[in-house]
Design a protein around this motif. Structure first.
Motif, mmCIF file in Angstrom:
data_model
loop_
_atom_site.group_PDB
_atom_site.id
_atom_site.type_symbol
_atom_site.label_atom_id
_atom_site.label_comp_id
_atom_site.label_asym_id
_atom_site.label_seq_id
_atom_site.Cartn_x
_atom_site.Cartn_y
_atom_site.Cartn_z
ATOM 1 N N PHE A 65 0.825 -1.212 0.000
ATOM 2 C CA PHE A 65 0.000 0.000 0.000
ATOM 3 C C PHE A 65 0.859 1.262 0.000
ATOM 4 O O PHE A 65 0.459 2.292 -0.551
ATOM 5 C CB PHE A 65 -0.966 -0.017 1.182
ATOM 6 C CG PHE A 65 -2.154 -0.879 0.929
ATOM 7 C CD1 PHE A 65 -3.229 -0.419 0.183
ATOM 8 C CD2 PHE A 65 -2.195 -2.185 1.405
ATOM 9 C CE1 PHE A 65 -4.319 -1.224 -0.087
ATOM 10 C CE2 PHE A 65 -3.281 -2.997 1.147
ATOM 11 C CZ PHE A 65 -4.345 -2.518 0.400
ATOM 12 N N VAL A 66 2.038 1.181 0.613
ATOM 13 C CA VAL A 66 2.979 2.292 0.499
ATOM 14 C C VAL A 66 3.377 2.466 -0.968
ATOM 15 O O VAL A 66 3.413 3.589 -1.499
ATOM 16 C CB VAL A 66 4.222 2.048 1.375
ATOM 17 C CG1 VAL A 66 5.252 3.150 1.170
ATOM 18 C CG2 VAL A 66 3.829 1.953 2.848
ATOM 19 N N LEU A 67 3.664 1.348 -1.635
ATOM 20 C CA LEU A 67 4.009 1.384 -3.053
ATOM 21 C C LEU A 67 2.847 1.904 -3.898
ATOM 22 O O LEU A 67 3.039 2.727 -4.812
ATOM 23 C CB LEU A 67 4.410 -0.021 -3.513
ATOM 24 C CG LEU A 67 4.765 -0.194 -4.991
ATOM 25 C CD1 LEU A 67 5.967 0.668 -5.363
ATOM 26 C CD2 LEU A 67 5.045 -1.670 -5.301
ATOM 27 N N PHE A 97 -6.418 3.546 4.008
ATOM 28 C CA PHE A 97 -7.282 2.596 4.705
ATOM 29 C C PHE A 97 -6.680 1.192 4.671
ATOM 30 O O PHE A 97 -6.621 0.487 5.684
ATOM 31 C CB PHE A 97 -8.665 2.601 4.072
ATOM 32 C CG PHE A 97 -9.645 1.654 4.702
ATOM 33 C CD1 PHE A 97 -9.865 1.638 6.065
ATOM 34 C CD2 PHE A 97 -10.372 0.771 3.905
ATOM 35 C CE1 PHE A 97 -10.773 0.756 6.646
ATOM 36 C CE2 PHE A 97 -11.281 -0.112 4.462
ATOM 37 C CZ PHE A 97 -11.480 -0.113 5.840
ATOM 38 N N GLY A 98 -6.195 0.767 3.497
ATOM 39 C CA GLY A 98 -5.570 -0.545 3.384
ATOM 40 C C GLY A 98 -4.340 -0.661 4.257
ATOM 41 O O GLY A 98 -4.101 -1.703 4.890
ATOM 42 N N ALA A 137 2.374 -3.836 -7.224
ATOM 43 C CA ALA A 137 1.680 -3.824 -5.933
ATOM 44 C C ALA A 137 0.573 -4.865 -5.903
ATOM 45 O O ALA A 137 0.375 -5.558 -4.888
ATOM 46 C CB ALA A 137 1.108 -2.436 -5.650
ATOM 47 N N ALA A 138 -0.148 -5.014 -7.009
ATOM 48 C CA ALA A 138 -1.234 -6.000 -7.080
ATOM 49 C C ALA A 138 -0.702 -7.410 -6.905
ATOM 50 O O ALA A 138 -1.269 -8.223 -6.167
ATOM 51 C CB ALA A 138 -1.976 -5.872 -8.404
ATOM 52 N N VAL A 139 0.406 -7.731 -7.584
ATOM 53 C CA VAL A 139 0.998 -9.070 -7.487
ATOM 54 C C VAL A 139 1.453 -9.353 -6.056
ATOM 55 O O VAL A 139 1.167 -10.412 -5.482
ATOM 56 C CB VAL A 139 2.187 -9.217 -8.452
ATOM 57 C CG1 VAL A 139 2.912 -10.546 -8.213
ATOM 58 C CG2 VAL A 139 1.715 -9.144 -9.893
#
Length: 397
Positions: A293-295, A373-374, A309-311
């Protein structure tokens, strides 16, 4: 040895494959709507925030199914339970496909969620069929199918919507559910229930499990925060890609496909769990999820960074899931369906709440709100894990 004691049939590679495919196809029903929210909003003339309720209610329905349908796995022969529930899934999907108004579409989405719990009937069945020394690896393989279903669902629904319209995916999935029910009846071994108690007493026993199994409570809450973070990302990402990067439905489908790389986590996590290293590895998964989430927040202008980030997020969520299930299925061999009920209900309540909150935060603060939030959810999960680790060290002296 008492000859009357029944041994479960041994797991074969073919049965493992069938279970993995079945889990992926059934759980996919929960995620078809996520990349279609823009199209749904336009069709029914509602806001993006209102369209997000589709995700929330589908997951809330799934939580209801986990709470009231899944315990039947300890009372009803699993193959029969799975195939009959899939008939209900097919009917719910057809109702979703033909809904003329948004209210009926939302109600049908709840039914889709309730009946799609077949995946969670099959995961404990895999644990029951697997020999103890291979349980982590087998559950990991089955969970790989489940995660691939989650991730490919978004790509498939986007592509089908681009070619045939957004309603077509629900018609197609209804047909798949019928075919899958027939395949399960033919391929799965019979798994006689271990309980003769009433349905009411099984439901009442859920509270006993929560009170007496601290590992179950900890694992369920940690995974709920992690799944909530996962839901926040995938609920908001379509809006971000469309609004900030000008993506089409086909391009969103390709982006979602990138996340399927996270399915590699399941077999790796299964082997780590079988070696007894699951506790520390769980903390690493939670930390990795927070870093994604930082990324996502700092690299939102770059589509490749969002894809990375998704991976990583999908990898972390699946990794932690397999480690958690390996631990909780070892708690009570006679109550795996009910243990899974407590665990998965908690997880999907977390997901449903997260999707609702994400819709509000995205409306007010766009992508930044969803990412913060994440990150907060991952921090909560990490603190729960650290507290559990401290408790375990105190208990062992």
């Amino acid at each position: 040895m008492n000859s009357a004691v029944r041994r479960p049939p041994r797991m074969s590679r073919a049965v493992t494959l069938v279970l993995a495919v079945a889990c992926g196809l059934t759980v996919a029903n929960l995620y078809y709507s996520q990349p279609l929210l823009d199209l749904v909003a336009v069709t029914f003339g509602v806001s993006q925030g209102a369209a997000t309720a589709v995700v929330t209610l589908t997951q809330a329905g799934y939580a209801l199914g986990l709470l009231f349908v899944l315990p039947l796995g300890d009372l009803v022969e699993n193959r029969t339970l799975a195939s009959r529930t899939l008939v209900g899934t097919a009917l719910a999907l057809l109702l979703t496909a033909v809904s003329p108004v948004f209210g009926l579409f939302l109600a049908a989405s709840v039914l889709v969620g309730i009946t799609s719990v077949v995946a969670q009937v099959l995961v404990p069945l895999a644990a029951n069929l697997a020999p103890p020394e291979e349980r982590g690896a087998v559950v990991g393989r089955v969970m790989s199918g489940l995660l691939i279903g989650i991730l490919l669902a978004r790509s498939v629904s986007s592509l089908v919507a681009d070619l045939l319209g957004w309603r077509a995916i629900y018609f197609l999935s209804a047909a798949v559910m019928v075919a899958l029910g027939l395949a399960l009846l033919k391929m799965l071994p019979k798994s006689p229930p271990t309980h003769t108690a009433s349905y009411g007493s099984l439901l009442a026993s859920l509270g006993e499990l929560v009170r007496h199994e601290p590992a179950l409570r900890r694992r369920a809450l940690c995974q709920a925060t992690l799944f909530g973070a996962f839901t926040a990302f995938w609920t908001a990402i379509a809006y971000e890609l469309i609004g900030e990067h000008g993506f089409s439905q086909r391009e969103i489908a390709l982006f979602a496909l990138v996340g399927a790389g996270g399915a590699l986590a399941a077999p790796i996590a299964g082997r780590i769990a079988d070696r007894g290293n699951g506790r520390l590895a769980s903390g690493a998964a939670l930390l990795l999820a927070g870093l994604t989430f930082v990324l996502s927040l700092t690299g939102h202008a770059s589509v490749p960074l969002l894809g990375l980030a998704a991976v990583l997020l999908d990898f972390a969520v699946q990794f932690h899931q397999v480690l958690s299930q390996h631990e909780i299925y070892a708690l009570r061999a006679d109550a795996r369906a009910r243990i899974n009920t407590v665990y998965m209900t908690t997880v999907f309540v977390g997901g449903a709440v997260s999707s609702a909150v994400t819709g509000l935060l995205h409306h007010a603060y766009a992508w930044t709100g969803a990412c913060v939030f994440g990150l907060v959810l991952c921090a909560i999960g990490l603190s729960l894990w650290a507290n559990g680790l401290r408790s375990a060290r105190v208990a062992t002296g």
